[in-house]
Design a protein around this motif. Sequence first.
Motif, PDB file in Angstrom:
ATOM      1  N   GLU A   1      -2.980   7.215   5.489  1.00 37.74           N
ATOM      2  CA  GLU A   1      -3.505   8.042   6.567  1.00 37.74           C
ATOM      3  C   GLU A   1      -4.944   8.487   6.358  1.00 37.74           C
ATOM      4  N   ARG A   2      -5.408   8.510   5.127  1.00 39.39           N
ATOM      5  CA  ARG A   2      -6.718   9.104   4.838  1.00 39.39           C
ATOM      6  C   ARG A   2      -7.593   8.100   4.083  1.00 39.39           C
ATOM      7  N   PRO A   3      -8.871   7.967   4.435  1.00 46.00           N
ATOM      8  CA  PRO A   3      -9.732   7.035   3.703  1.00 46.00           C
ATOM      9  C   PRO A   3      -9.879   7.474   2.240  1.00 46.00           C
TER      10      PRO A   3
ATOM     11  N   LEU B   1       0.842  -1.192   0.000  1.00 51.39           N
ATOM     12  CA  LEU B   1       0.000   0.000   0.000  1.00 51.39           C
ATOM     13  C   LEU B   1       0.883   1.249   0.000  1.00 51.39           C
ATOM     14  N   LEU B   2       0.594   2.155  -0.916  1.00 51.59           N
ATOM     15  CA  LEU B   2       1.384   3.374  -1.029  1.00 51.59           C
ATOM     16  C   LEU B   2       1.288   4.203   0.243  1.00 51.59           C
TER      17      LEU B   2
ATOM     18  N   VAL C   1      -9.099   7.977  -5.753  1.00 52.17           N
ATOM     19  CA  VAL C   1      -7.936   7.291  -6.326  1.00 52.17           C
ATOM     20  C   VAL C   1      -8.295   6.687  -7.673  1.00 52.17           C
ATOM     21  N   PHE C   2      -7.613   7.147  -8.717  1.00 53.04           N
ATOM     22  CA  PHE C   2      -7.737   6.604 -10.070  1.00 53.04           C
ATOM     23  C   PHE C   2      -6.412   5.952 -10.460  1.00 53.04           C
ATOM     24  N   VAL C   3      -6.443   5.070 -11.474  1.00 52.89           N
ATOM     25  CA  VAL C   3      -5.234   4.347 -11.871  1.00 52.89           C
ATOM     26  C   VAL C   3      -5.017   4.446 -13.387  1.00 52.89           C
ATOM     27  N   ASP C   4      -3.845   3.963 -13.812  1.00 54.94           N
ATOM     28  CA  ASP C   4      -3.474   3.854 -15.229  1.00 54.94           C
ATOM     29  C   ASP C   4      -3.344   5.212 -15.899  1.00 54.94           C
ATOM     30  N   SER C   5      -2.718   6.154 -15.199  1.00 51.18           N
ATOM     31  CA  SER C   5      -2.486   7.471 -15.793  1.00 51.18           C
ATOM     32  C   SER C   5      -1.487   7.415 -16.940  1.00 51.18           C
ATOM     33  N   ASP C   6      -0.726   6.322 -17.035  1.00 52.29           N
ATOM     34  CA  ASP C   6       0.280   6.184 -18.090  1.00 52.29           C
ATOM     35  C   ASP C   6      -0.144   5.192 -19.174  1.00 52.29           C
TER      36      ASP C   6
ATOM     37  N   PRO D   1      -1.037  -6.418 -10.217  1.00 50.69           N
ATOM     38  CA  PRO D   1      -2.299  -6.907  -9.634  1.00 50.69           C
ATOM     39  C   PRO D   1      -2.293  -6.930  -8.118  1.00 50.69           C
ATOM     40  N   GLU D   2      -1.170  -7.343  -7.514  1.00 48.15           N
ATOM     41  CA  GLU D   2      -1.114  -7.414  -6.050  1.00 48.15           C
ATOM     42  C   GLU D   2      -1.306  -6.036  -5.413  1.00 48.15           C
ATOM     43  N   GLN D   3      -0.810  -4.983  -6.084  1.00 49.07           N
ATOM     44  CA  GLN D   3      -0.988  -3.632  -5.566  1.00 49.07           C
ATOM     45  C   GLN D   3      -2.454  -3.193  -5.667  1.00 49.07           C
ATOM     46  N   VAL D   4      -3.082  -3.553  -6.778  1.00 49.03           N
ATOM     47  CA  VAL D   4      -4.500  -3.220  -6.950  1.00 49.03           C
ATOM     48  C   VAL D   4      -5.337  -3.931  -5.889  1.00 49.03           C
ATOM     49  N   TRP D   5      -5.031  -5.193  -5.633  1.00 46.85           N
ATOM     50  CA  TRP D   5      -5.787  -5.949  -4.632  1.00 46.85           C
ATOM     51  C   TRP D   5      -5.683  -5.291  -3.262  1.00 46.85           C
ATOM     52  N   GLU D   6      -4.512  -4.758  -2.936  1.00 41.22           N
ATOM     53  CA  GLU D   6      -4.352  -4.091  -1.644  1.00 41.22           C
ATOM     54  C   GLU D   6      -5.206  -2.824  -1.571  1.00 41.22           C
ATOM     55  N   LEU D   7      -5.379  -2.165  -2.720  1.00 38.49           N
ATOM     56  CA  LEU D   7      -6.254  -0.990  -2.755  1.00 38.49           C
ATOM     57  C   LEU D   7      -7.704  -1.392  -2.520  1.00 38.49           C
ATOM     58  N   TYR D   8      -8.128  -2.510  -3.093  1.00 37.59           N
ATOM     59  CA  TYR D   8      -9.489  -2.990  -2.827  1.00 37.59           C
ATOM     60  C   TYR D   8      -9.699  -3.216  -1.331  1.00 37.59           C
ATOM     61  N   LYS D   9      -8.707  -3.808  -0.679  1.00 37.70           N
ATOM     62  CA  LYS D   9      -8.850  -4.150   0.735  1.00 37.70           C
ATOM     63  C   LYS D   9      -8.952  -2.897   1.610  1.00 37.70           C
ATOM     64  N   ARG D  10      -8.264  -1.827   1.205  1.00 37.89           N
ATOM     65  CA  ARG D  10      -8.195  -0.633   2.049  1.00 37.89           C
ATOM     66  C   ARG D  10      -9.215   0.436   1.667  1.00 37.89           C
ATOM     67  N   ALA D  11      -9.842   0.324   0.492  1.00 37.42           N
ATOM     68  CA  ALA D  11     -10.757   1.366   0.032  1.00 37.42           C
ATOM     69  C   ALA D  11     -12.040   1.375   0.853  1.00 37.42           C
ATOM     70  N   ALA D  12     -12.649   2.552   0.966  1.00 38.86           N
ATOM     71  CA  ALA D  12     -13.964   2.654   1.606  1.00 38.86           C
ATOM     72  C   ALA D  12     -15.062   2.236   0.643  1.00 38.86           C
TER      73      ALA D  12
END
Length: 311
Positions: free
Chosen positions: A201-203, A195-196, A238-243, A273-284
């Motif tokens: 610190e912030r939801p 997780l970045l 949080v959005f992804v794939d800016s590149d 994929p593992e980074q994206v999965w961690e975002l799913y776990k932490r997202a509100a």
Amino acid sequence: MKILYFANALDVHDVKWMTYFSHRHDCRLVLRSLHFGGMSGCQRDEFNRSYRLPILGELPDFSLARPLRTLLGWYKLRKILNDFQPDIVHVMFAEPNALWSLTRILGGPKASWILTTRGTDILVTVPKFNQRGDRFGRFVHWLYRRAFAGFEALAATSKAQIEAAQNDLGYRGRVAVVRTGVDVERLLQPRPDLLLESLRERPFIFFPRLMAPIYNQELSLDIIAALPKEIKSDYKMVFVDSDLGDPAYVREIRGRMDQLPGVEFEFLKRLEPEQVWELYKRAALTVMTPRSDGTPVSAMESLICGTPVVA
């Protein structure tokens, strides 16, 4: 059995399908130039070692506007086929990849060709050529009809895709609906280290889809603009794939983000994929607003991680 895949090594769903067979059969992989360029040489070497899927090279997109490039790609594919002599050629994603089956017109190894569609490719992007109403569009659509006739079998993730292939493209071969699943064991493996720091610190609310017009990110931004002030101040977006994706569309989305005062955005580059999965776990909350979709794996992944989805 020898299987040649034309697929995306960066797509977890393509990799999941290919590795089911690569540990029992002699499999090779060809990438679109777009995806080949998205991997470093070290990443390609690691991919070969991890999945027993040697990457034989890259192919440009089949293009009538660039005939010389297409002819060179045609020659390269024929050489790969003659050298490897596969029993099966499996093409993932119909547009534009399916057009390479037209190489069979000139003969070559007697392999069986299989196509897997995902949804948007056959329900949106292929029909758009016929909907243009001009000669070029009708000709490209005719080429897709010829290409589909060259496949012995079609796998799709929904019945609607099969009906589109049969009714719109005249496909008459074998068909099967193969649902795209989720690797639950890998998905739920805790990796808090991924997780970045900026998201600890912030939801935050997560918008996981690719930056392309079909995924309708502008609607997500309209939704954000309409949120109550307290939500916009409490949650990061949080959005992804800016590149990746459509560069003009990415610029449009960035511009729209800059025009939303009081909202903090995190616009990330492509993640593993593992980074994206961690975002799913932490997202509100996970939000996705595509114009067209099949059975979105991103929604299944988020729900399995316990995070509600607005789709």
